[in-house]
Design a protein around this motif. Structure first.
Motif, mmCIF file in Angstrom:
data_model
loop_
_atom_site.group_PDB
_atom_site.id
_atom_site.type_symbol
_atom_site.label_atom_id
_atom_site.label_comp_id
_atom_site.label_asym_id
_atom_site.label_seq_id
_atom_site.Cartn_x
_atom_site.Cartn_y
_atom_site.Cartn_z
ATOM 1 N N GLY A 245 -43.262 6.902 -19.567
ATOM 2 C CA GLY A 245 -42.593 5.814 -20.370
ATOM 3 C C GLY A 245 -41.642 6.694 -21.435
ATOM 4 N N ILE A 246 -42.703 7.716 -22.095
ATOM 5 C CA ILE A 246 -41.704 8.580 -23.025
ATOM 6 C C ILE A 246 -40.831 9.340 -22.422
ATOM 7 C CG2 ILE A 246 -42.024 10.275 -24.633
ATOM 8 C CD1 ILE A 246 -45.034 9.490 -25.109
ATOM 9 N N THR A 249 -37.767 7.239 -21.647
ATOM 10 C CA THR A 249 -37.308 6.711 -22.756
ATOM 11 C C THR A 249 -36.440 8.001 -23.214
ATOM 12 O OG1 THR A 249 -39.008 5.418 -23.576
ATOM 13 C CG2 THR A 249 -37.481 6.405 -25.276
ATOM 14 N N LEU A 253 -32.116 8.107 -23.621
ATOM 15 C CA LEU A 253 -31.517 8.473 -24.837
ATOM 16 C C LEU A 253 -30.679 9.757 -24.599
ATOM 17 C CD1 LEU A 253 -34.322 8.493 -27.440
ATOM 18 C CD2 LEU A 253 -32.244 7.088 -27.378
ATOM 19 N N THR A 273 -29.011 1.495 -21.663
ATOM 20 C CA THR A 273 -29.618 0.705 -22.538
ATOM 21 C C THR A 273 -30.751 0.038 -21.898
ATOM 22 O OG1 THR A 273 -27.333 0.328 -23.636
ATOM 23 C CG2 THR A 273 -29.157 -0.868 -24.321
ATOM 24 N N LEU A 276 -33.455 2.021 -21.284
ATOM 25 C CA LEU A 276 -34.116 2.611 -22.510
ATOM 26 C C LEU A 276 -35.271 1.532 -22.819
ATOM 27 C CD1 LEU A 276 -34.228 4.493 -24.865
ATOM 28 C CD2 LEU A 276 -31.984 3.347 -25.776
ATOM 29 N N ALA A 279 -38.316 1.184 -20.821
ATOM 30 C CA ALA A 279 -39.131 2.380 -20.815
ATOM 31 C C ALA A 279 -39.897 2.159 -22.299
ATOM 32 C CB ALA A 279 -38.305 3.943 -20.960
ATOM 33 N N LEU A 280 -39.199 1.844 -23.145
ATOM 34 C CA LEU A 280 -39.741 1.645 -24.502
ATOM 35 C C LEU A 280 -40.784 0.598 -24.583
ATOM 36 C CD1 LEU A 280 -37.156 1.830 -27.244
ATOM 37 C CD2 LEU A 280 -39.066 3.217 -27.390
ATOM 38 N N THR A 283 -43.898 2.164 -22.624
ATOM 39 C CA THR A 283 -44.692 3.035 -23.524
ATOM 40 C C THR A 283 -45.252 2.491 -24.511
ATOM 41 O OG1 THR A 283 -42.819 4.384 -23.172
ATOM 42 C CG2 THR A 283 -44.149 4.849 -24.836
ATOM 43 N N THR A 284 -44.700 1.194 -25.200
ATOM 44 C CA THR A 284 -45.437 0.592 -26.096
ATOM 45 C C THR A 284 -46.743 -0.142 -25.570
ATOM 46 O OG1 THR A 284 -43.406 0.342 -27.267
ATOM 47 C CG2 THR A 284 -45.252 -0.923 -27.971
#
Lengths: 551, 290
Positions: A245-246, A249, A253, A273, A276, A279-280, A283-284
């Motif tokens: 995920g990071i 991200t 970016l 977008t 992004l 993926a965020l 990741t979270t």
């Protein structure tokens, strides 16, 4: 009067296919660029050096071991971190190539957009990831073919190393798109390495009492002998999702930055977008899940293994011993048998017959993963010495504890062999101590010297392990043959260890004959080390203030 | 006699960097053939070429190249497929071989079919006489060879418009001669815009010449017309004439003066360089340029 040249129906330029729509042509060109950049990345000196380091580390750590594959998979991650670091540096240099060489104008007059070039750099990492995956698979396959190999690798743990390479490559690309300085990537790499080491040390210290440490990138295996896989409790799958995920991200970016710079079409910007945001979110989500406290079920399983390990083991009688192992670890028995037989062979047959069969049983340091207040404080069995873990095993047959780590080479494996040999010898020279009275876990006085000498007969590695243990304990009064002693682990006095080493330096037959002739005396619980010295005609090491604190 | 079709139409191009106006309302048209772009350092030549090569967009004004408007993304990309650009400093990747470098640029130009692309790379390297050293790393090539590598990448895809920024800078006379031959051939049937400090190159190669100074276009015409501007403004004397805008001692020992000659001066036939220097000379010659 001039006239304007109209769009003509020119033949396609060599190497291009005008029949293709512009988008398809651009995509194919991007893939062609990816191929070129991949080749250059794989040939980059940093990558070549890191590959050599990774291969060496994998070989060095696997060489001579009897691997536990659900620990070996974790051990692949640090070697591949070297490749991840190289990927960060090499992709960063590749992205900055046009700036470093002053080719920005030249590139700016070409068709392939900055965003597509960025995507090419991101994709160019994939062959390096494949190389990392091949190294992991080859390493695990090699280890799986090693005698005594047990367990199965976890796919997510094995994939974590390659995922780190993905992350390293994406970070290199992003930094190249954010800053034109080639000095930034090495600084980032150093910061990441220091951060990972710090978090890993915190993780080792706290295990899953500090679940937030999983927010780091690289977490080593717990620093004790490998337990069964289902007791490990590492959120490997979620950590893999977290790392990927990071990486996505970071990649999004980098693309987003390139598109903003080059005025990309809105559709492409929207896609970046969305990637992004997704993926965020992943990741979270993964970060939250992986940092949850240990489940009550797993905690109960671990507690059961600590409180009553015999209930979790399966036993096999293979004369002259009974071997009790965690299910799935049976191949390790064959590795122990020569050591056990060698120790038994050094005991007079009549004495051995009284003590046999000795029980060899697995012990691992799972108590480290359990909160102290969860451990049962009402346990009746008192600790035999003041330095024991707080929990004691249920009453039962006295066993010779043995770890799940084993191998032929290296100091750790010498210690493992010494541990098994010494613990078996302890049960042979003091077989009657679990007779309904308070258990006496450790041989005392002359018994201890004899047991350690017997252990030294098992193999040169076992003798070396005893020597290491005694040397490491030079400033203490007692020692154990394990970095992670079990509750029923015998303790040894350093004085007994020194005397045993002195005996091991003498001819075996000379010592053996004297010991056998005086077996009942030298293994009697009250026989002192001085008396043993008199029997052998050898001056024991000088007495200390508290020579046998465990007795 | 037919009028050649214009391939580039620039209108009021303006570009500013901070307080410096690099281009100041530049308008011109280019036709097939070789056009020389003259001007001193800082005149705005490279800025103009970057705009024409679509590397940067002007602050104001418009340009229509090969019938395409680079302000529109799709047309800009089409245009990039039809032009070749050789920057003054191409930015060689020294660890690439000549073949790898040109191949890399070919990919950026979206020549994506590997076999055809490699054939094209070999073709352009052969065209510039570098086929034999294509496997050599660029850092091992001489300055002249590097300039030819830069030209080779500009020739990829057989472009309709070639934009060459000082291609002969740093070349020895023999290399410059070979370069002239090559560019002369390339100018047949396509538009070549050649920025240079070398007036000899313009004389030798160019059918048209433009002169840029302080961001303004001071002259467009033929080399002969540029030279003709100095008609009656070049004379020689035994000593440097104090009224001359510029003067230098020639091989004969006499001084060649440029400016407003004194009465009875021994006038000489002007060259393109005389015209160029006269245009640079100062405000008093504005009327000449006009």
């Amino acid at each position: 009067m001039s006239t304007t040249v109209e769009h003509d129906d020119r033949p396609p330029a060599a190497g291009a296919s005008r029949a293709l729509p512009a988008g398809a042509r651009s995509r194919r060109s991007m893939l062609a660029l990816t191929t070129v950049e991949s080749g250059r990345l794989l040939r980059h000196p940093a990558v070549l050096a890191a590959t050599a380091v990774s291969v060496w580390l994998l070989w060095r750590w696997g060489k001579g071991t009897a691997p536990v594959l659900h620990y070996a998979d974790i051990a692949t991650q640090v070697p591949l971190a070297a490749l991840a670091g190289a990927a960060l540096l090499a992709t960063n240099l590749a992205v900055l190539r046009s700036h470093r060489d002053g080719a920005v104008d030249l590139y700016g007059a070409t068709r392939l957009s900055l965003a597509r070039r960025t995507l090419s750099h991101l994709l160019s990492v994939l062959p390096l990831v494949a190389l990392g995956a091949i190294l992991v698979v080859a390493d695990l396959a090699w280890l799986a073919g090693t005698p005594g190999s047990v367990g199965s690798p976890h796919l997510a743990e094995a994939a974590t190393g390659p995922a780190l390479i993905v992350l390293g490559g994406c970070l290199g690309v992003l930094h190249g798109r954010l800053a034109r300085s080639v000095a930034l990537a090495p600084l980032v790499l150093v910061a990441l390495a220091l951060g990972s080491l710090t978090v890993a040390e915190l993780y080792k210290g706290g295990q899953d009492q500090r679940p937030w440490t999983w927010l780091g990138t690289l977490l080593p295996a717990p620093p004790f002998d490998p337990p069964p896989a289902d007791l490990l409790g590492r959120p490997a799958t979620w950590h893999l999702v977290y790392l990927l995920g990071i990486a996505v991200t970071v990649a999004a970016l980098a693309l987003w930055r390139s598109q903003a710079h080059a005025r990309a079409p809105r559709r492409a910007q929207a896609a970046a977008t969305m990637a992004l945001v997704a993926a965020l979110a992943a990741t979270t989500g993964a970060a939250v899940v992986q940092t949850r406290p240990t489940s009550p079920t797993l905690a109960a399983q671990r507690l059961a293994v600590v409180n009553n390990p015999s209930a979790e083991l399966v036993c096999q009688r293979r004369d002259p011993a009974v071997y009790c192992v965690f299910p799935g670890f049976e191949p390790q028995i064959a590795l122990w048998e020569p050591t056990v037989r060698a120790v038994v062979a050094a005991v007079p047959p009549a004495a051995a017959a009284r003590a046999l069969p000795v029980t060899v049983a697995h012990r691992v340091g799972l108590h480290r993963l359990i909160d102290e207040d969860v451990l049962d404080p009402t346990q009746d069995n008192p600790a035999p010495s003041g330095d024991r873990p707080g929990q004691q095993p249920q009453p039962g047959p006295m066993v010779a504890p043995v770890g799940t780590a084993w191998g032929r080479d290296g100091p750790e494996h010498a210690l493992a062999q010494a541990r098994l040999a010494a613990n078996v010898a302890a049960r042979l020279v003091a077989p009657t101590r679990n007779d309904g009275q308070e258990p006496q876990w450790s041989p005392c006085h002359a018994q201890a010297v004899v047991a350690l000498w017997l252990a030294g007969q098992a193999s040169p590695q076992a003798a070396e392990g005893i020597r290491q243990a005694v040397t490491w304990a030079a400033h203490f009064e007692t020692f154990v043959m394990s970095h992670d002693p079990a509750p029923d682990e015998p303790f040894w006095s350093v004085r007994a260890g020194r005397f045993a080493l002195a005996l091991l330096d003498r001819p075996r037959d000379q010592i053996a004959q004297t010991l056998w002739r005086n077996w009942d005396l030298v293994t009697a619980p009250d026989t002192t080390i001085e008396r043993l010295g008199e029997v052998l005609g050898i001056q024991p090491p000088s007495d200390t203030s508290n020579p046998d604190p465990q007795c | 006699m037919t009028t050649p079709a214009s391939t580039v139409q620039a209108r009021d191009l303006t570009m500013t960097f901070g307080r410096t106006r690099a281009l100041d309302g530049v308008s011109f048209e280019l036709v097939p053939g070789v056009t020389g772009l003259l001007g001193p350092n800082g005149a705005g030549k490279t800025t103009l070429l970057r705009v024409l090569a679509t590397v940067s967009a002007p602050d104001a004004g418009s340009v229509l190249t090969l019938g395409l408007d680079p302000r529109r993304t799709d047309q800009r990309l089409d245009l990039r497929g039809r032009l070749g650009y050789m920057p003054q400093e191409p930015g060689f990747h020294a660890h690439f071989t000549a073949f790898e470098f040109v191949d890399y640029v070919a990919i950026l130009k979206e020549l994506h079919q590997r076999r055809a692309r490699h054939e094209e790379v070999r073709r352009v390297l052969e065209l510039v006489g570098l086929d034999a050293v294509r496997r050599k790393k660029i850092k091992a090539l001489s300055g002249g060879m590097r300039r030819r590598v830069a030209l080779a990448q500009a020739l990829l895809g057989d472009p309709d418009l070639l934009i060459l920024d000082e291609p002969t800078a740093g070349l020895d006379p023999e290399q410059r001669l070979r370069f002239r031959e090559l560019v002369g051939q390339l100018g047949e049937g396509r538009t070549v815009l050649l920025s240079t400090h070398q007036t000899e190159d313009v004389v030798a190669l160019c059918q048209q010449v433009m002169m840029l100074h302080l961001g303004k276009l001071r002259f467009t015409g033929t080399p002969l017309e540029l030279a003709g501007l100095a008609q009656g403004h070049v004379w020689h004397s035994h000593k440097r004439d104090p009224g001359a805008l510029g003067a230098w001692r020639t091989g004969t020992g006499q001084h060649r003066n440029i400016g407003n000659p004194p009465a009875g001066a021994d006038l000489l036939e002007p060259t393109l360089e005389d015209g160029y220097l006269l245009l640079l000379g100062g405000d008093q010659f504005e009327e000449v340029a006009a």
